[in-house]
Design a protein around this motif. Structure first.
Motif, PDB file in Angstrom:
ATOM      1  N   TRP A 194     -10.970   2.803   2.183  1.00 49.09           N
ATOM      2  CA  TRP A 194     -12.399   2.868   2.006  1.00 49.09           C
ATOM      3  C   TRP A 194     -12.957   3.905   2.960  1.00 49.09           C
ATOM      4  O   TRP A 194     -12.639   3.888   4.155  1.00 49.09           O
ATOM      5  N   TYR A 195     -13.759   4.785   2.418  1.00 47.32           N
ATOM      6  CA  TYR A 195     -14.491   5.765   3.190  1.00 47.32           C
ATOM      7  C   TYR A 195     -15.978   5.472   3.060  1.00 47.32           C
ATOM      8  O   TYR A 195     -16.411   4.799   2.126  1.00 47.32           O
ATOM      9  N   ARG A 196     -16.737   6.010   3.973  1.00 47.46           N
ATOM     10  CA  ARG A 196     -18.178   5.924   3.811  1.00 47.46           C
ATOM     11  C   ARG A 196     -18.825   7.228   4.246  1.00 47.46           C
ATOM     12  O   ARG A 196     -18.311   7.943   5.100  1.00 47.46           O
ATOM     13  N   GLN A 197     -19.939   7.489   3.619  1.00 43.54           N
ATOM     14  CA  GLN A 197     -20.724   8.666   3.916  1.00 43.54           C
ATOM     15  C   GLN A 197     -22.123   8.199   4.263  1.00 43.54           C
ATOM     16  O   GLN A 197     -22.880   7.761   3.391  1.00 43.54           O
ATOM     17  N   GLY A 198     -22.438   8.262   5.534  1.00 45.53           N
ATOM     18  CA  GLY A 198     -23.719   7.773   6.016  1.00 45.53           C
ATOM     19  C   GLY A 198     -24.699   8.878   6.280  1.00 45.53           C
ATOM     20  O   GLY A 198     -24.683   9.933   5.640  1.00 45.53           O
ATOM     21  N   GLY A 201     -24.906  10.911   8.611  1.00 52.02           N
ATOM     22  CA  GLY A 201     -24.339  12.156   9.088  1.00 52.02           C
ATOM     23  C   GLY A 201     -23.701  12.993   8.001  1.00 52.02           C
ATOM     24  O   GLY A 201     -23.225  14.095   8.278  1.00 52.02           O
ATOM     25  N   ASN A 202     -23.671  12.469   6.796  1.00 51.74           N
ATOM     26  CA  ASN A 202     -23.137  13.172   5.629  1.00 51.74           C
ATOM     27  C   ASN A 202     -21.657  13.518   5.756  1.00 51.74           C
ATOM     28  O   ASN A 202     -21.177  14.450   5.110  1.00 51.74           O
ATOM     29  N   ARG A 203     -20.951  12.797   6.571  1.00 57.97           N
ATOM     30  CA  ARG A 203     -19.513  12.959   6.692  1.00 57.97           C
ATOM     31  C   ARG A 203     -18.824  11.744   6.088  1.00 57.97           C
ATOM     32  O   ARG A 203     -19.200  10.613   6.368  1.00 57.97           O
ATOM     33  N   ARG A 204     -17.844  12.011   5.258  1.00 56.16           N
ATOM     34  CA  ARG A 204     -17.044  10.923   4.718  1.00 56.16           C
ATOM     35  C   ARG A 204     -15.970  10.557   5.726  1.00 56.16           C
ATOM     36  O   ARG A 204     -15.066  11.347   6.001  1.00 56.16           O
ATOM     37  N   THR A 205     -16.108   9.378   6.266  1.00 59.30           N
ATOM     38  CA  THR A 205     -15.232   8.905   7.317  1.00 59.30           C
ATOM     39  C   THR A 205     -14.435   7.707   6.824  1.00 59.30           C
ATOM     40  O   THR A 205     -15.001   6.769   6.258  1.00 59.30           O
ATOM     41  N   VAL A 206     -13.142   7.735   7.055  1.00 61.95           N
ATOM     42  CA  VAL A 206     -12.321   6.600   6.676  1.00 61.95           C
ATOM     43  C   VAL A 206     -12.633   5.434   7.600  1.00 61.95           C
ATOM     44  O   VAL A 206     -12.706   5.593   8.825  1.00 61.95           O
ATOM     45  N   ILE A 207     -12.860   4.280   7.028  1.00 66.25           N
ATOM     46  CA  ILE A 207     -13.194   3.116   7.826  1.00 66.25           C
ATOM     47  C   ILE A 207     -12.158   2.006   7.711  1.00 66.25           C
ATOM     48  O   ILE A 207     -12.089   1.140   8.583  1.00 66.25           O
ATOM     49  N   TYR A 257      -8.321  -0.224  10.747  1.00 67.36           N
ATOM     50  CA  TYR A 257      -9.765  -0.088  10.683  1.00 67.36           C
ATOM     51  C   TYR A 257     -10.277   0.888  11.716  1.00 67.36           C
ATOM     52  O   TYR A 257      -9.726   1.018  12.814  1.00 67.36           O
ATOM     53  N   ASP A 258     -11.342   1.540  11.348  1.00 59.81           N
ATOM     54  CA  ASP A 258     -12.076   2.313  12.319  1.00 59.81           C
ATOM     55  C   ASP A 258     -12.702   1.367  13.337  1.00 59.81           C
ATOM     56  O   ASP A 258     -13.076   0.234  13.000  1.00 59.81           O
ATOM     57  N   ARG A 282     -15.262  -6.803  11.818  1.00 57.14           N
ATOM     58  CA  ARG A 282     -16.352  -7.155  10.916  1.00 57.14           C
ATOM     59  C   ARG A 282     -15.986  -6.961   9.446  1.00 57.14           C
ATOM     60  O   ARG A 282     -16.467  -7.693   8.593  1.00 57.14           O
ATOM     61  N   PHE A 283     -15.159  -5.971   9.178  1.00 56.73           N
ATOM     62  CA  PHE A 283     -14.766  -5.653   7.808  1.00 56.73           C
ATOM     63  C   PHE A 283     -13.312  -6.037   7.582  1.00 56.73           C
ATOM     64  O   PHE A 283     -12.487  -5.960   8.498  1.00 56.73           O
ATOM     65  N   THR A 284     -13.016  -6.405   6.358  1.00 55.23           N
ATOM     66  CA  THR A 284     -11.655  -6.732   5.977  1.00 55.23           C
ATOM     67  C   THR A 284     -11.322  -6.052   4.657  1.00 55.23           C
ATOM     68  O   THR A 284     -12.008  -6.256   3.654  1.00 55.23           O
ATOM     69  N   ILE A 285     -10.280  -5.257   4.682  1.00 56.12           N
ATOM     70  CA  ILE A 285      -9.815  -4.603   3.466  1.00 56.12           C
ATOM     71  C   ILE A 285      -8.663  -5.414   2.887  1.00 56.12           C
ATOM     72  O   ILE A 285      -7.852  -5.979   3.616  1.00 56.12           O
ATOM     73  N   SER A 286      -8.611  -5.468   1.582  1.00 56.46           N
ATOM     74  CA  SER A 286      -7.521  -6.165   0.926  1.00 56.46           C
ATOM     75  C   SER A 286      -7.222  -5.493  -0.401  1.00 56.46           C
ATOM     76  O   SER A 286      -8.037  -4.733  -0.930  1.00 56.46           O
ATOM     77  N   ARG A 287      -6.056  -5.783  -0.919  1.00 60.19           N
ATOM     78  CA  ARG A 287      -5.676  -5.224  -2.209  1.00 60.19           C
ATOM     79  C   ARG A 287      -4.993  -6.286  -3.042  1.00 60.19           C
ATOM     80  O   ARG A 287      -4.332  -7.187  -2.523  1.00 60.19           O
ATOM     81  N   ASP A 288      -5.173  -6.172  -4.327  1.00 60.86           N
ATOM     82  CA  ASP A 288      -4.520  -7.053  -5.275  1.00 60.86           C
ATOM     83  C   ASP A 288      -3.918  -6.154  -6.339  1.00 60.86           C
ATOM     84  O   ASP A 288      -4.585  -5.771  -7.299  1.00 60.86           O
ATOM     85  N   ASP A 289      -2.671  -5.815  -6.137  1.00 56.98           N
ATOM     86  CA  ASP A 289      -2.041  -4.866  -7.045  1.00 56.98           C
ATOM     87  C   ASP A 289      -1.834  -5.444  -8.437  1.00 56.98           C
ATOM     88  O   ASP A 289      -1.753  -4.704  -9.415  1.00 56.98           O
ATOM     89  N   ALA A 290      -1.759  -6.767  -8.534  1.00 55.49           N
ATOM     90  CA  ALA A 290      -1.646  -7.381  -9.845  1.00 55.49           C
ATOM     91  C   ALA A 290      -2.898  -7.162 -10.674  1.00 55.49           C
ATOM     92  O   ALA A 290      -2.845  -7.113 -11.905  1.00 55.49           O
ATOM     93  N   LYS A 291      -4.036  -7.049  -9.998  1.00 57.71           N
ATOM     94  CA  LYS A 291      -5.306  -6.817 -10.669  1.00 57.71           C
ATOM     95  C   LYS A 291      -5.781  -5.381 -10.537  1.00 57.71           C
ATOM     96  O   LYS A 291      -6.853  -5.039 -11.044  1.00 57.71           O
TER      97      LYS A 291
END
Length: 114
Positions: free
Chosen positions: A35-39, A41-47, A58-59, A65-74
């Motif tokens: 997941w990246y975000r562009q706030g 500052g107009n920079r896409r930063t990996v978070i 995580y950044d 505060r944030f949790t990334i997850s993946r479900d490859d079956a879906k």
């Protein structure tokens, strides 16, 4: 077509929570996803990243505060965001890591304001 589509953004108050979802066309089971975000500052930063084995990183601004997850079956990637702060306001993008130019989508707008 290979693509990733983000959803789940919205307007929330500081301290609130949102969960972003990324529906992919599949074929990313061997990729590290991110997941990246562009706030303001107009920079896409990996978070946040999650490897194909499930290892997450995580950044420092979002760690805890944030949790990334993946479900490859879906064929999905998610980002659970808690204790949101105004500085989290940004457009959030999911993609592979390192990113490929052709895979950038429209992103999901997250606005954190009182």
């Amino acid at each position: 077509q290979v693509q990733l589509v983000e959803s789940g953004g919205g307007l929330v108050q500081p301290g609130g929570s949102l969960k972003l979802s990324c529906v992919t066309s599949g074929g990313f089971s061997r990729n590290t996803m991110a997941w990246y975000r562009q706030g303001t500052g107009n920079r896409r930063t990996v978070i946040a990243t999650v490897s194909h084995t499930g290892y997450a990183d995580y950044d420092e601004d979002v760690r805890g505060r944030f949790t990334i997850s993946r479900d490859d079956a879906k064929n999905t990637v998610s980002l659970a965001m808690n204790d949101l702060k105004p500085e989290d306001t940004a457009v959030y993008f999911c993609t592979v890591r390192p990113p490929l130019r052709a895979l950038w989508g429209q992103g999901a707008q997250v606005t954190v304001t009182s």
